[in-house]
Design an enzyme around this catalytic site. Structure first.
Site, PDB file in Angstrom:
ATOM      1  N   GLN A 108       0.974  -1.182  -0.009  1.00  0.00           N
ATOM      2  CA  GLN A 108       0.020  -0.165  -0.147  1.00  0.00           C
ATOM      3  C   GLN A 108       1.036   1.248   0.022  1.00  0.00           C
ATOM      4  OE1 GLN A 108      -2.250   1.691   3.241  1.00  0.00           O
ATOM      5  NE2 GLN A 108      -4.101   1.541   1.971  1.00  0.00           N
TER       6      GLN A 108
ATOM      7  N   TYR B 115      -5.285  11.153   3.738  1.00  0.00           N
ATOM      8  CA  TYR B 115      -3.823  11.340   3.300  1.00  0.00           C
ATOM      9  C   TYR B 115      -3.982  11.833   1.808  1.00  0.00           C
ATOM     10  CZ  TYR B 115      -3.508   8.261   7.157  1.00  0.00           C
ATOM     11  OH  TYR B 115      -3.606   7.952   8.473  1.00  0.00           O
TER      12      TYR B 115
ATOM     13  N   ARG C  95      -8.494  -5.848  11.904  1.00  0.00           N
ATOM     14  CA  ARG C  95      -8.228  -6.013  13.254  1.00  0.00           C
ATOM     15  C   ARG C  95      -8.485  -7.577  13.591  1.00  0.00           C
ATOM     16  NH1 ARG C  95     -12.800  -1.856  15.221  1.00  0.00           N
ATOM     17  NH2 ARG C  95     -13.544  -2.852  12.997  1.00  0.00           N
TER      18      ARG C  95
ATOM     19  N   ARG D 161      -7.739   2.351  -2.752  1.00  0.00           N
ATOM     20  CA  ARG D 161      -8.522   2.263  -1.731  1.00  0.00           C
ATOM     21  C   ARG D 161      -9.315   3.747  -1.454  1.00  0.00           C
ATOM     22  NH1 ARG D 161      -7.744   0.293   4.466  1.00  0.00           N
ATOM     23  NH2 ARG D 161      -9.399  -0.951   4.263  1.00  0.00           N
TER      24      ARG D 161
HETATM   25  C1  LIG Z   1      -3.977  -0.683  13.745  1.00  0.00           C
HETATM   26  C2  LIG Z   1      -4.421  -0.244  12.537  1.00  0.00           C
HETATM   27  C3  LIG Z   1      -3.798   0.406  11.622  1.00  0.00           C
HETATM   28  C4  LIG Z   1      -4.319   0.805  10.299  1.00  0.00           C
HETATM   29  N1  LIG Z   1      -3.664   1.282   9.459  1.00  0.00           N
HETATM   30  C5  LIG Z   1      -3.972   1.431   8.134  1.00  0.00           C
HETATM   31  C6  LIG Z   1      -3.119   1.922   7.130  1.00  0.00           C
HETATM   32  O1  LIG Z   1      -2.074   1.942   7.059  1.00  0.00           O
HETATM   33  N2  LIG Z   1      -3.776   2.172   5.764  1.00  0.00           N
HETATM   34  C7  LIG Z   1      -5.059   1.845   5.710  1.00  0.00           C
HETATM   35  O2  LIG Z   1      -5.632   1.930   4.632  1.00  0.00           O
HETATM   36  N3  LIG Z   1      -5.873   1.555   6.629  1.00  0.00           N
HETATM   37  C8  LIG Z   1      -5.410   1.238   8.075  1.00  0.00           C
HETATM   38  N4  LIG Z   1      -6.307   0.806   8.894  1.00  0.00           N
HETATM   39  C9  LIG Z   1      -7.725   0.643   8.479  1.00  0.00           C
HETATM   40  C10 LIG Z   1      -7.954  -0.880   8.163  1.00  0.00           C
HETATM   41  O3  LIG Z   1      -7.434  -1.256   6.964  1.00  0.00           O
HETATM   42  C11 LIG Z   1      -9.603  -1.100   8.115  1.00  0.00           C
HETATM   43  O4  LIG Z   1      -9.928  -0.311   7.145  1.00  0.00           O
HETATM   44  C12 LIG Z   1     -10.350  -0.851   9.580  1.00  0.00           C
HETATM   45  O5  LIG Z   1      -9.510  -1.377  10.585  1.00  0.00           O
HETATM   46  C13 LIG Z   1     -11.810  -1.463   9.410  1.00  0.00           C
HETATM   47  O6  LIG Z   1     -11.399  -3.068   9.116  1.00  0.00           O
HETATM   48  P1  LIG Z   1     -11.796  -4.196  10.343  1.00  0.00           P
HETATM   49  O7  LIG Z   1     -13.113  -3.718  10.690  1.00  0.00           O
HETATM   50  O8  LIG Z   1     -11.791  -5.387   9.412  1.00  0.00           O
HETATM   51  O9  LIG Z   1     -11.025  -4.079  11.264  1.00  0.00           O
HETATM   52  C14 LIG Z   1      -5.755   0.470  10.223  1.00  0.00           C
HETATM   53  C15 LIG Z   1      -6.762  -0.127  11.133  1.00  0.00           C
HETATM   54  C16 LIG Z   1      -5.954  -0.481  12.188  1.00  0.00           C
HETATM   55  C17 LIG Z   1      -6.881  -1.039  13.352  1.00  0.00           C
END
Ligand SMILES: Cc1cc2nc3c(=O)[nH]c(=O)nc-3n(C[C@H](O)[C@H](O)[C@H](O)COP(=O)(O)O)c2cc1C
Length: 354
Positions: free
Chosen positions: A98, A180, A312, A227
């Site tokens: 990414q 971003y 997560r 994304r």
């Molecule tokens: C610890 C953490 C770091 C994340 N870092 C990024 C990232 O670097 N780039 C991104 O597009 N989304 C990032 N996200 C968002 C996740 O990709 C995702 O969209 C979000 O957690 C919801 O998905 P889930 O319900 O399966 O956790 C991050 C989420 C978490 C929890």
């Protein structure tokens, strides 16, 4: 009817199942942004995902936002990522990088002293971010990019793509969500430019479209995804009409032959992001946010998405796919260890399956 556990293809990317690991910043790189052996182990442990999308990777020193995040700028970084991709491929996995340029969402202490904070307009984001040096700090004041600097910044995304392929990644994803740089160009609240990269809907859309064109020019569009999360207010982002903005953006890229659109749904706004992406984008979708197994299977069954990404759930469950398959209860993760250095809360979550 397709099954969540069956293989699929997104452009040139071959997925052995439709359970994608969503990008997650975990701050385990070196201060200089080099991938570490710990990261090799972390991604290796999660290689049974249909595809891993890495944490956000900065394409230039200016593009770095958070402490201990990795880059794709130097030779050492390319070599470090090569160890990650080799480890994932040795386990039969697929992995995309990414590319995340943070723009104004940064603090000077988190990046190289010679770097700058740049954005479409000189508007500081409200809010704070963590620094290793002084704890929580207000976001840095950005400098508006001059018109003649913009091709260079777009070029950074292309160079990062080239380096990603050199490092062995199967694909790349442009991060156009979460406040971003590409999202800063798209949104009325952050883009007050009056030149061809702002001023009108077509102007605001130009930067992310040219980023995707530049990334696609490196080795074809079918290894490139992007994304989006229309309407997301994260990182002080505001747009007067996100539906109109993203409709125009998706229409502009729909015939490029890209591998996929990774769309994040929002629960607390009226906009149906998945329906919008389906209506305006012909290529496959990866859908995200808060999916549980049954809902993920249902969205695949319905044909609305080609794959579902989980963030997560992958933290505490390195063998998430096998746990889903065998209906094994998912482990929780330690929120205090999300961004701390070291293996605790990162590579020490056990597998439940063999
Ligand atoms: C610890 C953490 C770091 C994340 N870092 C990024 C990232 O670097 N780039 C991104 O597009 N989304 C990032 N996200 C968002 C996740 O990709 C995702 O969209 C979000 O957690 C919801 O998905 P889930 O319900 O399966 O956790 C991050 C989420 C978490 C929890």
């Amino acid at each position: 009817m397709s099954d969540l556990f069956e293989p699929t293809r997104l452009g040139r990317l071959a997925l052995r199942n439709r359970i994608v690991m969503a990008p997650m910043t975990r701050s385990r790189a070196s201060q200089a942004g080099d991938p570490t052996d710990l990261m090799v182990e972390y991604y290796r442990q999660r290689a049974s995902a249909g595809m891993i999308i890495t944490e956000g990777i900065f394409p230039s020193a200016d593009g770095k936002g958070y402490c201990r995040t990795p880059g794709l700028v130097t030779r050492a970084q390319v070599e470090g990522w090569r160890k990650v991709t080799d480890a994932v491929h040795a386990e039969g996995g697929t992995i995309a990088a990414q590319i995340m340029h943070c723009g104004r969402i940064t603090h000077a202490d988190n990046k190289d002293a010679s770097s700058e904070t740049v954005a479409p307009s000189a508007i500081r984001a409200l809010g704070e971010m963590y620094t290793d040096t002084a704890g929580m700090q207000p976001f840095s004041e950005p400098r508006a990019l001059a018109l003649d600097e913009i091709p260079g910044v777009i070029g950074e995304f292309a160079q990062a793509t080239e380096r990603a392929y050199e490092a062995g990644f199967d694909g790349v994803e442009a991060h156009c969500a979460s406040g971003y740089l590409p999202a800063q160009f798209l949104s009325t609240g952050t883009n007050r430019r009056e030149d061809e990269y702002g001023g009108s809907l077509a102007g605001r859309v130009r930067f992310p479209v040219e980023v995707l064109e530049a990334m696609a020019a490196v080795d074809g569009p079918d290894r490139v995804g992007f994304r989006i999360c229309p309407g997301n207010p994260f990182n002080d982002l505001f747009d007067q009409n996100p539906e109109e903005t993203f409709r125009a953006f998706l229409q502009a890229v729909r015939d490029m032959g890209l591998a996929y659109c990774h769309v994040i749904r929002l629960h607390d706004v009226e906009l149906d992001n998945i329906a919008l992406a389906r209506a305006e984008f012909g290529a496959p979708l990866i859908v995200n946010d808060s999916y549980k197994l049954d809902e993920a299977q249902a969205v695949i069954d319905s044909g609305a998405a080609a794959a579902v990404s989980f963030a997560r759930a992958f933290i505490g469950n390195p063998d998430l796919v096998a746990r889903f398959e065998r209906a094994i209860e998912l482990a929780r993760f330690d929120p205090k260890r999300l961004y701390t250095p070291g293996p605790e809360g990162y590579t020490d979550y056990p597998r439940a399956t063999d």
